[in-house]
Motif scaffolding. Sequence first.
Motif, short mmCIF file in Angstrom:
data_model
loop_
_atom_site.label_atom_id
_atom_site.label_comp_id
_atom_site.label_asym_id
_atom_site.label_seq_id
_atom_site.Cartn_x
_atom_site.Cartn_y
_atom_site.Cartn_z
N UNK A 1 0.83 -1.20 0.00
CA UNK A 1 0.00 0.00 0.00
C UNK A 1 0.87 1.25 0.00
N UNK A 2 1.97 1.24 0.75
CA UNK A 2 2.87 2.39 0.74
C UNK A 2 3.46 2.62 -0.65
N UNK A 3 3.85 1.53 -1.32
CA UNK A 3 4.37 1.67 -2.67
C UNK A 3 3.32 2.25 -3.61
N UNK A 4 2.08 1.83 -3.43
CA UNK A 4 1.00 2.29 -4.30
C UNK A 4 0.63 3.75 -4.07
N UNK A 5 1.02 4.29 -2.91
CA UNK A 5 0.68 5.68 -2.60
C UNK A 5 1.73 6.68 -3.10
N UNK A 6 2.85 6.18 -3.64
CA UNK A 6 3.92 7.06 -4.10
C UNK A 6 3.58 7.61 -5.49
N UNK A 7 3.55 8.93 -5.58
CA UNK A 7 3.33 9.60 -6.86
C UNK A 7 4.69 9.90 -7.49
N UNK A 8 4.85 9.52 -8.74
CA UNK A 8 6.08 9.78 -9.48
C UNK A 8 5.83 10.96 -10.42
N UNK A 9 6.59 12.03 -10.22
CA UNK A 9 6.51 13.21 -11.06
C UNK A 9 7.70 13.22 -12.01
N UNK A 10 7.44 13.37 -13.29
CA UNK A 10 8.50 13.46 -14.29
C UNK A 10 8.43 14.84 -14.93
N UNK A 11 9.45 15.64 -14.70
CA UNK A 11 9.46 17.01 -15.22
C UNK A 11 10.56 17.16 -16.26
N UNK A 12 10.16 17.45 -17.48
CA UNK A 12 11.13 17.65 -18.55
C UNK A 12 11.83 19.00 -18.35
N UNK A 13 13.14 19.00 -18.49
CA UNK A 13 13.92 20.22 -18.28
C UNK A 13 14.04 20.98 -19.60
N UNK A 14 12.88 21.39 -20.11
CA UNK A 14 12.85 22.18 -21.34
C UNK A 14 12.04 23.44 -21.08
N UNK A 15 11.87 24.22 -22.12
CA UNK A 15 11.16 25.49 -21.96
C UNK A 15 9.72 25.30 -21.50
N UNK A 16 9.09 24.21 -21.94
CA UNK A 16 7.70 23.95 -21.56
C UNK A 16 7.57 23.33 -20.18
N UNK A 17 8.65 22.74 -19.68
CA UNK A 17 8.65 22.06 -18.38
C UNK A 17 7.45 21.10 -18.26
N UNK A 18 7.32 20.27 -19.28
CA UNK A 18 6.23 19.29 -19.31
C UNK A 18 6.32 18.37 -18.09
N UNK A 19 5.21 18.20 -17.40
CA UNK A 19 5.19 17.38 -16.19
C UNK A 19 4.15 16.27 -16.34
N UNK A 20 4.57 15.06 -15.98
CA UNK A 20 3.65 13.91 -15.99
C UNK A 20 3.58 13.31 -14.60
N UNK A 21 2.42 12.81 -14.25
CA UNK A 21 2.22 12.17 -12.96
C UNK A 21 1.76 10.74 -13.16
N UNK A 22 2.26 9.88 -12.31
CA UNK A 22 1.80 8.49 -12.29
C UNK A 22 2.12 7.92 -10.92
N UNK A 23 1.62 6.73 -10.66
CA UNK A 23 1.94 6.07 -9.40
C UNK A 23 3.11 5.11 -9.60
#
Length: 338
Positions: free
Chosen positions: A149-171
């Motif tokens: 359950x602790x593993x399932x509660x972790x949100x992974x944020x991926x932020x691209x280091x570009x001008x748009x700073x595109x961010x994706x979220x997943x577990x």
Amino acid sequence: MSAQLDTTVGNCTSARIVQYYPPFGLTKLFRSLPKSGARPSLDVSYTAVKSKMTLRFSAKEALGIPEQTLLLVLLELAQEALERSPDTARLNRHVTGQVSKTLWTDLNRGFVDQSDESVRFTTSWHELSERIGASTGGMSQRLRREQLQRLCEVVVWEEELDARQTTRQSYLVSWLLGDDTRVHVALNARLAVSLLNGQFAAVSLSERMRLPSDAAKGLHAFFSTCLRPGHHLKVSVASLLSRLWPESDVSTPAGTLRRRRKDVRDALKELNTLPGWDVAHVGRDIVSVTHLKQGVRETTTTRSNTSIHTLKRERMDGQEGRKSAASEAMDASELFLN
């Protein structure tokens, strides 16, 4: 750390080699925690040198070394599922079936049009406890449930280091409970890519299970991530302490720091008992850790009571000694920036 590496440790099956996503292995996502008491929150970031992406992990509770063991077991199960039935184990936006669709939706926080691919499989609380080397009774299975359950509660944020700073979220992990025995699991796409012909670090679960302390298991996973067989790394005890206890600073009581330093030194001694590893002092509070190639054996009959000093070894092929430290040293400075 690529899929083309020779990752065998003796027999690959008995070594239980797990393909681990290298950036996850280099983060401070898993730390040494007290056996009881409230856990701090999780907020860990990692940006590799020359990387175009920052990873950040957040959750209400920090993850300990036992959660890392469980995650590695989940990766092992996912690898086996892919070998048995790759079409069934692969998970993406085109999947059919209610279980697969639910896992995909939950894993991606509702953003079902993600183009990445993941891996899913089915297990049980009994199997998870068994693979971890724990008892399979009710209390142990409840502990596995809490860890998952602790593993399932972790949100992974991926932020691209570009001008748009595109961010994706997943577990990090998603799960779906079936009946009393079945658990359906899906892994984060970053973990899955190392199982689907992407780069990976080879971590031996068999070696890990032989290490008695959490500190040794945490260091083993880290060194397995950053050291290929035949290479070594010079690192300070202070740097390793900060990986296991990221909150350590000048405000930490002196007695606590002394105990943690001892725990790190003891963990290195434990690592040194494994046939595939060698740990030696090379200076004041500096150690050299070598991931030995297959075909190296000790001249002694046991390593259980060895000190951290290097043991005499001989190559099975008759070659004498290893290459010099200078010829095989790895620049580890970038590994301790985050």
